[in-house]
Design a protein around this motif. Structure first.
Motif, short mmCIF file in Angstrom:
data_model
loop_
_atom_site.label_atom_id
_atom_site.label_comp_id
_atom_site.label_asym_id
_atom_site.label_seq_id
_atom_site.Cartn_x
_atom_site.Cartn_y
_atom_site.Cartn_z
N TYR A 135 4.09 9.03 3.24
CA TYR A 135 2.89 8.26 3.55
C TYR A 135 1.80 9.12 4.17
O TYR A 135 0.62 8.74 4.13
CB TYR A 135 3.24 7.08 4.46
CG TYR A 135 3.80 7.46 5.81
CD1 TYR A 135 5.12 7.89 5.93
CD2 TYR A 135 3.03 7.39 6.95
CE1 TYR A 135 5.65 8.23 7.16
CE2 TYR A 135 3.54 7.73 8.19
CZ TYR A 135 4.85 8.16 8.28
OH TYR A 135 5.38 8.50 9.51
N ARG A 136 2.17 10.26 4.70
CA ARG A 136 1.19 11.18 5.27
C ARG A 136 0.71 12.20 4.24
O ARG A 136 -0.09 13.07 4.55
CB ARG A 136 1.78 11.91 6.48
CG ARG A 136 2.09 11.00 7.64
CD ARG A 136 2.82 11.75 8.74
NE ARG A 136 3.06 10.89 9.91
CZ ARG A 136 3.87 11.22 10.90
NH1 ARG A 136 4.53 12.37 10.88
NH2 ARG A 136 4.02 10.41 11.93
N GLY A 137 1.24 12.11 3.03
CA GLY A 137 0.86 13.06 1.99
C GLY A 137 1.75 14.29 1.94
O GLY A 137 1.51 15.19 1.13
N SER A 171 0.83 -1.21 0.00
CA SER A 171 0.00 0.00 0.00
C SER A 171 0.87 1.26 0.00
O SER A 171 1.88 1.33 0.68
CB SER A 171 -0.90 0.02 1.24
OG SER A 171 -1.54 1.27 1.36
N ILE A 172 0.41 2.26 -0.76
CA ILE A 172 1.15 3.53 -0.74
C ILE A 172 0.98 4.24 0.60
O ILE A 172 1.66 5.23 0.86
CB ILE A 172 0.72 4.46 -1.90
CG1 ILE A 172 -0.73 4.87 -1.78
CG2 ILE A 172 1.00 3.81 -3.25
CD1 ILE A 172 -1.11 5.98 -2.76
N LEU A 173 0.07 3.73 1.44
CA LEU A 173 -0.13 4.32 2.76
C LEU A 173 0.66 3.60 3.85
O LEU A 173 0.48 3.89 5.03
CB LEU A 173 -1.63 4.31 3.10
CG LEU A 173 -2.52 5.15 2.20
CD1 LEU A 173 -3.98 5.00 2.60
CD2 LEU A 173 -2.10 6.60 2.24
N THR A 174 1.50 2.67 3.44
CA THR A 174 2.31 1.94 4.41
C THR A 174 3.05 2.91 5.32
O THR A 174 3.69 3.85 4.83
CB THR A 174 3.32 1.02 3.70
OG1 THR A 174 2.59 0.05 2.95
CG2 THR A 174 4.24 0.32 4.68
N ASN A 175 2.96 2.69 6.59
CA ASN A 175 3.61 3.57 7.56
C ASN A 175 5.10 3.70 7.27
O ASN A 175 5.79 2.70 7.06
CB ASN A 175 3.38 3.02 8.97
CG ASN A 175 3.78 4.01 10.04
OD1 ASN A 175 3.74 5.22 9.84
ND2 ASN A 175 4.20 3.51 11.18
N SER A 176 5.57 4.94 7.24
CA SER A 176 6.99 5.28 7.10
C SER A 176 7.53 5.14 5.67
O SER A 176 8.74 5.31 5.47
CB SER A 176 7.87 4.43 8.04
OG SER A 176 7.48 4.63 9.37
N SER A 180 1.23 14.04 -6.46
CA SER A 180 -0.01 13.73 -5.75
C SER A 180 -0.20 12.22 -5.71
O SER A 180 0.58 11.47 -6.31
CB SER A 180 -1.19 14.41 -6.45
OG SER A 180 -1.30 13.95 -7.78
N ARG A 181 -1.24 11.79 -5.00
CA ARG A 181 -1.49 10.36 -4.91
C ARG A 181 -2.98 10.08 -5.00
O ARG A 181 -3.80 10.94 -4.69
CB ARG A 181 -0.94 9.81 -3.60
CG ARG A 181 -1.60 10.38 -2.35
CD ARG A 181 -0.93 9.88 -1.10
NE ARG A 181 -1.62 10.40 0.08
CZ ARG A 181 -1.28 10.12 1.32
NH1 ARG A 181 -0.22 9.34 1.57
NH2 ARG A 181 -1.96 10.62 2.33
N ASP A 182 -3.28 8.88 -5.46
CA ASP A 182 -4.65 8.38 -5.51
C ASP A 182 -4.66 7.08 -4.71
O ASP A 182 -4.24 6.03 -5.21
CB ASP A 182 -5.08 8.15 -6.96
CG ASP A 182 -6.54 7.78 -7.08
OD1 ASP A 182 -7.12 7.22 -6.12
OD2 ASP A 182 -7.13 8.02 -8.15
N THR A 183 -5.13 7.17 -3.49
CA THR A 183 -5.06 6.00 -2.62
C THR A 183 -6.02 4.90 -3.07
O THR A 183 -5.75 3.72 -2.82
CB THR A 183 -5.37 6.39 -1.17
OG1 THR A 183 -6.66 7.03 -1.12
CG2 THR A 183 -4.33 7.36 -0.64
N SER A 184 -7.08 5.27 -3.76
CA SER A 184 -8.03 4.25 -4.23
C SER A 184 -7.43 3.39 -5.33
O SER A 184 -7.82 2.24 -5.52
CB SER A 184 -9.32 4.90 -4.71
OG SER A 184 -9.08 5.67 -5.88
N LEU A 195 11.54 2.37 2.10
CA LEU A 195 11.02 1.97 3.41
C LEU A 195 12.17 1.45 4.24
O LEU A 195 12.75 0.40 3.90
CB LEU A 195 9.93 0.91 3.25
CG LEU A 195 9.30 0.39 4.54
CD1 LEU A 195 8.59 1.51 5.29
CD2 LEU A 195 8.34 -0.76 4.25
N PHE A 196 12.51 2.19 5.28
CA PHE A 196 13.60 1.82 6.20
C PHE A 196 14.87 1.46 5.43
O PHE A 196 15.51 0.43 5.69
CB PHE A 196 13.15 0.66 7.09
CG PHE A 196 11.98 0.99 7.94
CD1 PHE A 196 11.96 2.12 8.74
CD2 PHE A 196 10.85 0.17 7.93
CE1 PHE A 196 10.84 2.45 9.51
CE2 PHE A 196 9.74 0.49 8.70
CZ PHE A 196 9.73 1.62 9.49
#
Length: 117
Positions: free
Chosen positions: A55-57, A28-33, A72-76, A101-102
């Motif tokens: 991840y916070r935009g 997911s593009i919303l994966t934390n960090s 920009s991002r499209d989370t859907s 990521l890390f």
């Protein structure tokens, strides 16, 4: 396994806007960090960072391109998009999207963009 795929026009006319999309699968593009970025490589030049969306935009842009760049991002759709306005032949490059990521980078294969009339 996270995979990224760039898409967009291969040829853009000078002064026109460029839009490139990176589709992410396997995560997911919303994966934390995680941070999602665009980078480019022009003929005879090294890699140039274009910009990043977190991840916070939150967004960050190269100072040399900031006035013409938007990410920009499209989370859907699990996608993020680069928009570059008023392109010139100097924007001709292979554009890559990648995720970090890390300290681990996940890369797209790159897409050639040529700016020419």
């Amino acid at each position: 396994q996270v995979q990224l795929q760039e898409s967009g026009p291969g040829l853009v006319k000078p002064s026109q806007p460029l839009s490139l999309t990176c589709t992410v699968s396997g995560g997911s593009i919303l994966t934390n960090s995680i941070y999602w970025s665009w980078i480019r490589q022009s003929p005879g030049k090294g890699l140039e960072w274009v910009g990043t969306i977190g991840y916070r935009g939150d967004t960050y842009y190269s100072p040399s391109l900031e006035s013409r760049t938007s990410i920009s991002r499209d989370t859907s759709k699990n996608q993020f998009t680069l928009q570059l306005t008023s392109v010139t032949p100097e924007d001709t490059a292979v554009y890559y999207c990648y995720g970090t990521l890390f300290g681990v980078n996940y890369w797209g294969q790159g897409t050639q963009v040529t700016v020419s009339s």
